[in-house]
Every structure is written in C-alpha cells, then in structure tokens.
Design a protein around this motif. Structure first.
Motif, mmCIF file in Angstrom:
data_model
loop_
_atom_site.group_PDB
_atom_site.id
_atom_site.type_symbol
_atom_site.label_atom_id
_atom_site.label_comp_id
_atom_site.label_asym_id
_atom_site.label_seq_id
_atom_site.Cartn_x
_atom_site.Cartn_y
_atom_site.Cartn_z
ATOM 1 N N MET A 24 -119.420 86.014 58.698
ATOM 2 C CA MET A 24 -120.080 87.240 59.151
ATOM 3 C C MET A 24 -120.611 88.041 57.967
ATOM 4 N N ALA A 25 -119.802 88.068 56.885
ATOM 5 C CA ALA A 25 -120.230 88.795 55.692
ATOM 6 C C ALA A 25 -121.488 88.163 55.098
ATOM 7 N N VAL A 26 -121.486 86.820 55.045
ATOM 8 C CA VAL A 26 -122.660 86.110 54.521
ATOM 9 C C VAL A 26 -123.880 86.375 55.397
ATOM 10 N N ILE A 27 -123.669 86.318 56.719
ATOM 11 C CA ILE A 27 -124.772 86.582 57.651
ATOM 12 C C ILE A 27 -125.321 87.998 57.461
ATOM 13 N N LEU A 28 -124.401 88.964 57.322
ATOM 14 C CA LEU A 28 -124.825 90.357 57.119
ATOM 15 C C LEU A 28 -125.575 90.528 55.806
ATOM 16 N N VAL A 29 -125.057 89.888 54.736
ATOM 17 C CA VAL A 29 -125.739 89.965 53.435
ATOM 18 C C VAL A 29 -127.136 89.383 53.524
ATOM 19 N N LEU A 30 -127.233 88.199 54.168
ATOM 20 C CA LEU A 30 -128.543 87.565 54.321
ATOM 21 C C LEU A 30 -129.471 88.408 55.188
ATOM 22 N N PHE A 31 -128.885 89.011 56.258
ATOM 23 C CA PHE A 31 -129.685 89.857 57.141
ATOM 24 C C PHE A 31 -130.262 91.051 56.383
ATOM 25 N N PHE A 32 -129.382 91.748 55.640
ATOM 26 C CA PHE A 32 -129.833 92.904 54.871
ATOM 27 C C PHE A 32 -130.796 92.498 53.759
ATOM 28 N N TYR A 33 -130.546 91.326 53.167
ATOM 29 C CA TYR A 33 -131.420 90.846 52.082
ATOM 30 C C TYR A 33 -132.829 90.614 52.608
ATOM 31 N N PHE A 34 -132.933 89.857 53.719
ATOM 32 C CA PHE A 34 -134.244 89.547 54.261
ATOM 33 C C PHE A 34 -134.901 90.764 54.902
ATOM 34 N N SER A 35 -134.067 91.648 55.483
ATOM 35 C CA SER A 35 -134.621 92.892 56.049
ATOM 36 C C SER A 35 -135.211 93.760 54.945
ATOM 37 N N ARG A 36 -134.440 93.884 53.863
ATOM 38 C CA ARG A 36 -134.910 94.669 52.724
ATOM 39 C C ARG A 36 -136.165 94.056 52.118
ATOM 40 N N LYS A 37 -136.163 92.732 52.053
ATOM 41 C CA LYS A 37 -137.325 92.024 51.507
ATOM 42 C C LYS A 37 -138.562 92.284 52.378
ATOM 43 N N LYS A 38 -138.347 92.259 53.702
ATOM 44 C CA LYS A 38 -139.444 92.509 54.623
ATOM 45 C C LYS A 38 -139.956 93.942 54.514
ATOM 46 N N ILE A 39 -139.006 94.885 54.348
ATOM 47 C CA ILE A 39 -139.382 96.297 54.195
ATOM 48 C C ILE A 39 -140.190 96.490 52.919
ATOM 49 N N ILE A 40 -139.692 95.864 51.824
ATOM 50 C CA ILE A 40 -140.397 95.967 50.535
ATOM 51 C C ILE A 40 -141.789 95.363 50.645
ATOM 52 N N GLN A 41 -141.877 94.214 51.342
ATOM 53 C CA GLN A 41 -143.165 93.556 51.514
ATOM 54 C C GLN A 41 -144.132 94.443 52.291
ATOM 55 N N LYS A 42 -143.627 95.108 53.350
ATOM 56 C CA LYS A 42 -144.471 96.008 54.140
ATOM 57 C C LYS A 42 -144.915 97.216 53.313
ATOM 58 N N GLU A 43 -143.991 97.725 52.480
ATOM 59 C CA GLU A 43 -144.336 98.851 51.613
ATOM 60 C C GLU A 43 -145.415 98.459 50.612
#
Length: 262
Positions: A24-43
């Motif tokens: 679950m921790a790995v999934i959450l880390v990956l989720f936040f990583y890719f979410s953050r990456k997507k947010i940065i990409q949109k910015e």
C-alpha cells in the motif's frame, strides 16, 4: 506444539500485514509520484501556453508599431514632403528676374497656401500620435472628442456616458484605452457597418470598466481569422498591458459587444 503453531500463525499474520502495508505504501508513493508528475506537466504546459500567448501579444505590438511607422512615413512623404518640395520650387521662382507683380503675388500666395496645408497636416499627424486633448485634459475629454469626431461624419451616431473619474496622472495608461476604443470604432464603421455605437465607463470593485457595443453586422466569433486579425491582436495586447480582462461577444447580424477593465 500448539504454542509453536500459534507463534507461526502470529508471524504469518504479521508478515502478511507488513507486506500489505508495504505494498500500500509503494502504491501510495507511486500514486503521489505520478500525480505530482502530472501536475508539474500541466503547470509546464500552462506556462508554455502563457509564454506563447505573450509572444503572440508581443508580436502583435511590434507589427502594430511597424504598421503605424509605415503609415506615418507614408503621410510625411506623400503629403508634407511633397508640399514642402513645391514650396521650395516656388521660393526659387521668386528669384527669377523680370517677374511681374501679379506673378510675384501668385507665387507668394501658392507658398502661403501650401505652407498652411503642410502645417495643418503635420498637426493631424501629431494629433494621431498623441491627441492633445487627452494629453492636457485626460481620458474623458479625449474619448469625448473622439466620439464627436466620429459623430460629425454623419455615418454613425455615438452615445457616450462616463460614470467614473480618471486621474490625469495615468494618461500613459489611458492612452492605451483611447487606442482600444479608436480601433473598435474604426472596426465598427469600416467592417461592421454600424449606425449606432455606445460607450460607457463605470467603476466596479476598484477597477474601471468600459462597455462597448455597436449595432453592426457582427461576425462569426468562431472564425480564427476574425479573432486573430491584426486589429484584435492590437486590442488584446493593450488590454494585457493594462493587466485587464476582456470579453468579446458577437454573431452575424447581432452587432458587437466588448467589455474590458483596466
């Protein structure tokens, strides 16, 4: 044996529970990583669009300035320069020997008339660069005179109302407002075939607002060429310079409505 079995069961529970939490921790880390990456990409995409928009506005300003320079140069060459050349030729004629009094009077009158016309036209060119009424008395007086100039042509009726006050110290900024209205009115007359134009200034939420409408033929707002023509780019660049916002509404045979603040 029973205790050993219980211990193994407890160890297994701890192992699977730990494994579950690790997954679950790995999934959450990956989720936040890719979410953050997507947010940065949109910015980054948003910033790229903003940069592109600023480049387009800058390009529009440069093109507008060049067009204005060409127009002024053409006016100076075709009108002022040609008249002064004739004045120069006539001045040399005065030194011709054996001129009669009538010839001297005729040449002198020609020089006076051409000089007077050249002065009038130079004033018109200077007026186009910086309207003296706007410079001396502020935006309200400048727009008032602009409306009178258009109304005097009898081609269009202009209704003007001012519900706010303008600080004459802001004339540098207000010159852009004047140019925006000048461009809009020229478009209404030349392209929109309008017979009535309305301009209203109001103060709302510490900002000055301008409400512009005409009863012309309007245009198809979805047409990219209509939106991005030189005139509209010029208007958009000036509104952006004033750190304002603009809303344009129009459709075929429905006139044009433009609202912007500054």
């Amino acid at each position: 044996m029973k205790n050993l079995a219980n211990e193994k069961e407890i160890v297994a529970i701890i192992f699977y529970t730990s494994g579950f939490f690790i997954i679950m921790a790995v999934i959450l880390v990956l989720f936040f990583y890719f979410s953050r990456k997507k947010i940065i990409q949109k910015e980054l995409e948003k910033k790229d669009l903003e940069i592109q928009y600023q480049k387009e506005l800058l390009s529009a300003v440069i093109i507008t300035q060049e067009e204005e320079r060409k127009r002024i140069a053409q006016d100076l060459h075709d009108d002022i320069s040609s008249k002064l050349n004739i004045v120069s030729l006539n001045s040399h004629l005065l030194s011709t020997p054996n001129l009669t009094n009538n010839e001297v009077i005729e040449i002198t009158n020609t020089i006076i008339n051409l000089t007077s016309k050249a002065l009038d036209n130079s004033r018109k060119i200077a007026h186009g660069l910086l309207p003296p009424v706007l410079d001396k008395f502020g935006l309200h007086a400048g727009v008032e005179e602009l409306c009178l100039d258009f109304s005097s042509s009898k081609a269009v009726k202009v209704n003007y109302e001012n519900k706010t006050t303008f600080d004459i110290m802001d004339n540098d900024k207000h010159l852009h407002v004047f140019r925006i209205l000048q461009e809009l009115m020229n478009n209404s007359l030349r392209h929109g075939k309008a017979s009535v134009i309305s301009i209203v200034f109001e103060k709302k939420d510490t900002k000055d607002w301008c409400f512009y409408t005409d009863d012309g033929i309007g245009f198809e707002i979805k047409n990219h060429n209509n939106q991005k023509g030189l005139g509209m780019k010029n208007i958009e660049s000036r509104v952006a310079f004033l750190k304002g916002e603009m809303v344009l509404e129009t459709s075929i045979n429905k006139g044009v409505s433009v609202v912007f603040n500054f």
